[in-house]
Scaffold this active site. Structure first.
Site, PDB file in Angstrom:
ATOM      1  N   ASP A   1     -10.961   2.983   4.264  1.00 38.40           N
ATOM      2  CA  ASP A   1     -11.251   1.551   4.143  1.00 38.40           C
ATOM      3  C   ASP A   1     -12.760   1.299   4.124  1.00 38.40           C
ATOM      4  OD1 ASP A   1      -9.309  -0.316   3.690  1.00 38.40           O
ATOM      5  OD2 ASP A   1      -8.686  -0.496   5.788  1.00 38.40           O
TER       6      ASP A   1
ATOM      7  N   GLN B   1      -4.539  -1.615   9.618  1.00 38.49           N
ATOM      8  CA  GLN B   1      -4.380  -2.938   9.006  1.00 38.49           C
ATOM      9  C   GLN B   1      -4.952  -4.011   9.934  1.00 38.49           C
ATOM     10  OE1 GLN B   1      -3.181  -3.492   5.839  1.00 38.49           O
ATOM     11  NE2 GLN B   1      -3.742  -5.624   6.148  1.00 38.49           N
TER      12      GLN B   1
ATOM     13  N   LYS C   1       0.840  -1.198   0.000  1.00 39.32           N
ATOM     14  CA  LYS C   1       0.000   0.000   0.000  1.00 39.32           C
ATOM     15  C   LYS C   1       0.883   1.259   0.000  1.00 39.32           C
ATOM     16  CE  LYS C   1      -3.747  -2.497   2.213  1.00 39.32           C
ATOM     17  NZ  LYS C   1      -4.463  -2.878   3.429  1.00 39.32           N
TER      18      LYS C   1
END
Ligand code: NAD
Length: 289
Positions: A119, A96, A52
């Site tokens: 997200d 994460q 990422k």
């Protein structure tokens, strides 16, 4: 049979993101920023975060990674998130997953400001997405929808079977397909006779994490198969949840692993990050007007 080439499409999207970032910098004087929180030393999580960050860098997006030890307290993570929420250089915040067991994942995700929730896991964005309203959409199912679109596959009126029902993959996948007017069946670990459902589907989207879960006999002739699963075999090879070799002979389209949904996930994260930056610029402009 046609391969749903997520790698090619993701490269195209990443190029578009790159030029949008240059545009934002030149015309509005802003550089989109993404902060990633990585807790613990899980090698798979570290590898995803690395990918990422690398993609951000290539696109010209400012990115920082906050690495925290496995033993960090929930309060400390919340404290750091509160700082990131206030930081004007950070448009998007991503934690994460998975988090260590002593940390309440929902509490952490709910602590991210909804306007920085790139997200799309915050209840605010999940709710808006479910209602079909403007929101941040979780990158993986968002990527699947873009991949289908690229190949002119319209889910409207189709029987779609989503296998897997997690909050981050299966459920949002089913929601997006339902919002696209598909007839959606969502299957999970408690589903009895999975084959009965998959066999009836024009499109199968599977995100479970089980090698060879979907075999040739479970797929109808000409079906479209999207493999979201990522599994690492003992020999190090990455595979999905679909028996690719045999299923691919039977279906009309199939996404490979690697090179299918995985790269799309990264590309859509970048898309969400520039969207957050644009929304920030809009809010600031309105305040100054
Ligand atoms: P998860 O463990 O949170 O959820 C798994 C889901 O699969 C659950 O809903 C469970 O009920 C269901 N399930 C488990 N066994 C089943 C079975 N035998 N039959 C039917 N359903 C079953 O996992 P997740 O975070 O949703 O991830 C799922 C998979 O997708 C993993 O392989 C993960 O690595 C992969 N993934 C890929 C991407 C990508 O970018 N391609 C992104 C996120 C996750």
């Amino acid at each position: 049979m046609t391969i749903l080439d997520g790698k090619a499409l993701s490269n195209k999207i990443k190029e578009e993101v790159k030029s949008e970032v240059q545009d934002l910098q030149m015309k509005k004087g802003i550089t989109p920023g993404l902060a990633v929180v990585l807790v613990g030393a899980d090698p798979a999580s570290a590898a995803y975060v690395n990918m990422k960050s690398k993609a951000c860098k290539q696109a010209g997006i400012y990115s920082i990674v906050h690495e925290m030890p496995e033993t960090i307290s929930q309060d400390k993570i919340l404290e750091i998130l509160a700082m990131m929420n206030k930081n004007p250089n950070i448009d998007g915040i991503l934690v994460q997953l998975p988090l260590p067991k002593h940390v309440d994942t929902t509490a952490i995700l709910e602590a991210i400001a909804p306007e920085k929730d790139v997200d799309g896991f915050h209840a605010y964005n999940t709710g808006r997405m479910t209602l079909g309203l403007e929101s941040f959409v979780p990158a993986t199912p968002y990527g699947v929808m873009q991949l289908l679109k690229e190949y002119d596959i319209n889910p409207e009126g189709k029987n779609v079977c989503v296998v897997g029902a997690s909050n981050i993959v299966g459920k949002p996948m089913s929601t997006l397909l339902l919002n696209a007017n598909a007839t959606v069946t969502t299957c999970h670990i408690y589903t009895k006779n999975l084959k009965e459902h998959t066999k009836n589907a024009d499109i199968i989207c599977v995100g479970v994490g089980k090698v060879n879960l979907i075999t040739e006999d479970m797929v109808k002739e000409g079906a479209i198969v999207v493999d979201i699963g990522i599994n690492r075999l003992e020999n190090g090879k990455l595979v999905g949840d679909v028996d690719f070799e045999n299923v691919s002979k039977k279906c009309s389209y199939i996404s490979p692993v690697p090179g299918g949904v995985g790269p799309m996930t990264i590309a859509m994260l970048l898309v969400n990050t520039i969207k957050a930056a644009k929304l920030r610029e809009e809010r600031e402009r309105k305040l100054n007007d």
